[in-house]
Motif scaffolding. Sequence first.
Motif, PDB file in Angstrom:
ATOM      1  N   GLU A 168     -23.529  -7.357  23.914  1.00 28.14           N
ATOM      2  CA  GLU A 168     -22.975  -5.834  24.352  1.00 28.14           C
ATOM      3  C   GLU A 168     -22.153  -5.106  23.205  1.00 28.14           C
ATOM      4  N   THR A 169     -22.157  -3.812  23.108  1.00 24.45           N
ATOM      5  CA  THR A 169     -21.204  -3.184  22.372  1.00 24.45           C
ATOM      6  C   THR A 169     -21.098  -1.458  22.699  1.00 24.45           C
ATOM      7  N   TRP A 170     -20.008  -0.924  22.318  1.00 20.30           N
ATOM      8  CA  TRP A 170     -19.777   0.663  22.411  1.00 20.30           C
ATOM      9  C   TRP A 170     -20.203   1.075  21.117  1.00 20.30           C
ATOM     10  N   ARG A 217     -22.160   2.396  26.263  1.00 14.04           N
ATOM     11  CA  ARG A 217     -22.044   0.970  26.229  1.00 14.04           C
ATOM     12  C   ARG A 217     -23.310   0.579  26.347  1.00 14.04           C
TER      13      ARG A 217
END
Length: 301
Positions: A29-31, A58
């Motif tokens: 997961e990342t922004w 996100r």
Amino acid sequence: MLRNWQTVLLSIALAVFTWFLVTGREVVETWVDMPVVMTNPPEGLIIEDGLVDKIQVRLRGPKGLVGNLASQNLAYPINVSNLKIGEQVVDIDPSKIPLSSTYEIIEVRPNRLRLTVDRRISKKITVEAAWAGNLNSDYKLQEVTASPDVVTIRGPETLLRKISKTRVVLKGDFPEDVPRSWAENVALEVPDEIEASPGQVSVEAFFSPKTREIWVKVPIEYQDPEGYKVSVQQRYVRLLIEGPVFLFHDDEYRKSILASVIFGSKVAEGQFELDYDVTLPEGCRLEKKNPETVTTVLKKN
């Protein structure tokens, strides 16, 4: 020996393939920051407030692919063709985010935009000119003008509706010597959201001396006409003059005031009420003479 090199190369290739296989299937997961692009803007309308430069997404996806997102120049399009004047809410639609189904969108910030929309118009307004500064106390500000005195402004309709004029201030200090006029180009005082054409005007301030009235006692002067002897009953006359205040700070101005009897072209014996001519310093004006005429006696020699 050759077989050993082939075995080594095969081992390396299998190791790299295995690494890509493992990392590619690993989910992270990342922004991601995604610029906002406005499309189909309605003619004549502007967004005054609420539009952001970017949104944050996100997401969850394969580690190998997520690392490449920053180089793909992705942008979120907002269709503003249906905007109307006033305040309105535009939702950020996750389905319009340009990502493939490989990625799972978890959250979007902000998830909606509260936009303030206005119409862009132009109108003409008058320019009021003023002057500010220190001025010699013997002088006064006579007039301030602006050229041009009407300008065109352009901006949001709701803001322009409240504006009928603008102001320009010419600044300058003249504690001693004061010019007759002083001119400079001055920028218009308008809000940042407004454009003015022209953006500056020529402002000119005009100054003049302060004046006051004063009674002055001066001697009567005359020159005997040829062949006659003159005697005048009044040795002095009183003059009411108006002049600049600075001139009356000392008595030097009195030396420039003359009162001379006028005999005319025809001279004869007798007693006459004759007019007299008055000479005044520059900038002074005669308001009243007392007496208006002088009693004069002419006798032949």
